[in-house]
Design an enzyme around this catalytic site. Sequence first.
Site, PDB file in Angstrom:
ATOM      1  CG  ASP A  52       3.119  -2.472   1.114  1.00  0.00           C
ATOM      2  OD1 ASP A  52       2.107  -2.035   1.682  1.00  0.00           O
ATOM      3  OD2 ASP A  52       3.967  -3.181   1.678  1.00  0.00           O
ATOM      4  CE1 TYR A  80       1.777 -10.341  -1.568  1.00  0.00           C
ATOM      5  CE2 TYR A  80       1.550 -12.210  -0.070  1.00  0.00           C
ATOM      6  CZ  TYR A  80       1.143 -10.962  -0.514  1.00  0.00           C
ATOM      7  OH  TYR A  80       0.078 -10.343   0.111  1.00  0.00           O
ATOM      8  CG  ASP A  94       9.563  -1.082   1.233  1.00  0.00           C
ATOM      9  OD1 ASP A  94      10.150  -0.070   1.692  1.00  0.00           O
ATOM     10  OD2 ASP A  94       8.347  -1.070   0.944  1.00  0.00           O
ATOM     11  NE  ARG A 186       6.243  -3.237   3.633  1.00  0.00           N
ATOM     12  CZ  ARG A 186       5.811  -2.230   4.373  1.00  0.00           C
ATOM     13  NH1 ARG A 186       6.655  -1.298   4.779  1.00  0.00           N
ATOM     14  NH2 ARG A 186       4.556  -2.137   4.727  1.00  0.00           N
TER      15      ARG A 186
END
Length: 232
Positions: A52, A80, A94, A186
């Site tokens: 993203d 992540y 987000d 997210r």
Amino acid sequence: MTAEQLQSGHIFLLDKPLDWTSFQAVNKMKYKLKREFGLPKKFKIGHAGTLDPRATGLLIVCTGKFTKKIPEIQDAPKEYWTEIKIGVQTESYDTEKPEILHQDISEVTEEKVHVALEKFLGEIDQKPPVFSALKIDGKRAYDLARAGEDVEMKSRKTTIHYIKEVKVNFPLVSFIVGCSKGTYIRSLAHDIGQELGVGAYLTQLRRTKIGDYSVENATSDFLDNEYRFENL
């Protein structure tokens, strides 16, 4: 490195900066490679897994015949570094959208955070965010959402392999998560907030690993006028 080597196949590890789309990063790299090495117009290049715009970190780019490796790389597990803010939500899950639905978090303890996180280990049902690139009836979900249309996202199975190095500094919580292909961090942030009963959204996201590839070996020099590409 030569034009022949690039067309035979190369894998580059890029460290994508904030607010760049994966498409923009690959296009910039393609332009520089074509200019530097005199590559043909139809030179093959592509990335192995979108990041993203609001995320940073590892973006794997394949050239030439190695573009055939993209599906294999995309199927590999991901890792992540993640930061979420609890007690508030956003429509995009987000920082793209403004904060809404502020709630009191005075009853949330560090122990409750750890208990909530543990509930997401293993195979879970997850709904992708409405603001995502998934297609619904041929249209991107985020295009429909931004146009004000109601979008119903279907749940799908995903796997959270581990959550570790949890740090709690209310209202922020950070951790490292290992997950399967197709996991939306997210959505994980949003769902953790729902589990805690106070809401949450993703404030920072950095992809650190894809399979055996690590962001520690990645470069962002492709953004510079004087750049180098690692031969990996």
